[in-house]
Design a protein around this motif. Structure first.
Motif, PDB file in Angstrom:
ATOM      1  N   THR A  69       0.854  -1.184   0.000  1.00  0.00           N
ATOM      2  CA  THR A  69       0.000   0.000   0.000  1.00  0.00           C
ATOM      3  C   THR A  69       0.892   1.236   0.000  1.00  0.00           C
ATOM      4  OG1 THR A  69      -0.163  -0.296   2.399  1.00  0.00           O
ATOM      5  CG2 THR A  69      -2.046  -1.014   1.084  1.00  0.00           C
ATOM      6  N   SER A  97      -0.598   6.082   2.868  1.00  0.00           N
ATOM      7  CA  SER A  97      -1.625   5.390   3.648  1.00  0.00           C
ATOM      8  C   SER A  97      -1.395   5.657   5.132  1.00  0.00           C
ATOM      9  CB  SER A  97      -1.566   3.888   3.379  1.00  0.00           C
ATOM     10  OG  SER A  97      -1.789   3.604   2.018  1.00  0.00           O
ATOM     11  N   THR A 151      -4.571   3.573   1.344  1.00  0.00           N
ATOM     12  CA  THR A 151      -5.645   3.213   2.277  1.00  0.00           C
ATOM     13  C   THR A 151      -5.585   4.136   3.479  1.00  0.00           C
ATOM     14  OG1 THR A 151      -4.271   1.586   3.425  1.00  0.00           O
ATOM     15  CG2 THR A 151      -5.565   0.804   1.564  1.00  0.00           C
TER      16      THR A 151
END
Length: 267
Positions: free
Chosen positions: A169, A173, A233
């Protein structure tokens, strides 16, 4: 003053038992092996039973841990207070993280089984009619020797030991993280004197993946890279106004404990 900690062999439960004993309280730790001993007056009962990373493959165990066992205790047990440990993860589909805000989940999404089970556990608590029942929604709890934990930070620590971290990710994030000693202290205060039904137990500040991998790389000398087109995220910042107003809570900076997280000092 007596505490009963259910789920005492788990990460949070184990540290809560240690904290309470160090503070001079009488503590009865209860785990799967001695669950039948949770009889009589449990005093201040902290319900730390739960599943985390493996809930998708253990749906029936998840419901038993988050709903059934709690419901049985709320119906049958004697206690002065009952503190059910839930999770800020239930805010995943929400933009509002106030404790009294509206929550949502989708039963067709396997990842929402966790959230639905925690919401149901919370609902049982709030509908039980028992006095002294409260809920603590825990953020991402970090403690010593995270390499032994099945968490994002634990995975970073394990990969760092191999010399390279590969992020799946994006560096931007971010999540809320809180140090385990802050959690233990807050849970004791909420159990004894909480005036509200629900509390977020969080730092209130998101910490990025960039901050984590940079700190770990500086400490260990490992390299790191990010997958191409890695998604970003993030979660909405967790409201901590309630624990600040009621308990004067100020979070400890989690990265200050990095040597402990990496198990480079005695826990």
């Amino acid at each position: 003053m007596r505490f009963t900690v259910l789920g005492a062999s788990g990460f949070v439960g184990r540290h809560v038992v240690r904290f309470l004993r160090a503070a001079g309280y009488e503590v009865m730790p209860v785990s799967r092996d001695n669950f039948g001993e949770a009889r009589g007056d449990l005093g201040h009962c902290i319900y730390a039973i739960g599943l985390t990373a493996d809930f998708r493959t253990r749906p029936f165990d998840t419901i038993e841990a988050h709903v059934t066992l709690a419901a049985n205790l709320l119906r049958d047990a004697d206690f002065q207070s009952f503190l059910y440990l839930s999770s800020t993860r239930i805010y995943a589909n929400s933009s509002d993280t106030l404790e009294d805000g509206l929550l949502s989940a989708h039963p067709f999404n396997p990842s929402d089984l966790y959230n639905l089970s925690k919401m149901t556990g919370e609902s049982i608590c709030l509908s039980s009619g028992r006095p002294g029942v409260r809920i603590a929604r825990l953020s991402n709890v970090v403690g010593p020797n995270e390499a032994g934990s099945d968490t994002f930070v634990g995975e970073l620590c394990r990969e760092a030991r191999q010399g390279h971290i590969q992020l799946r990710t994006a560096l931007d994030s971010a999540k809320d993280y809180i140090w385990i000693d802050d959690v233990s202290r807050l849970l004791a205060e909420i159990a004894i004197a909480g005036r509200q039904a629900i509390y977020n137990v969080a730092s209130g500040t998101d910490l990025s993946h960039r901050a984590w991998v940079s700190a770990i790389a500086n400490a260990t000398g490992c390299s790191f890279a990010v997958d191409e087109n890695a998604p970003t995220t993030s979660f909405p910042p967790i409201s901590t106004a309630r624990i600040k107003d009621e308990f004067g809570f100020t979070p400890s900076p989690v990265l200050d404990f990095l040597p402990l997280v990496l198990n480079r000092e005695a826990a």
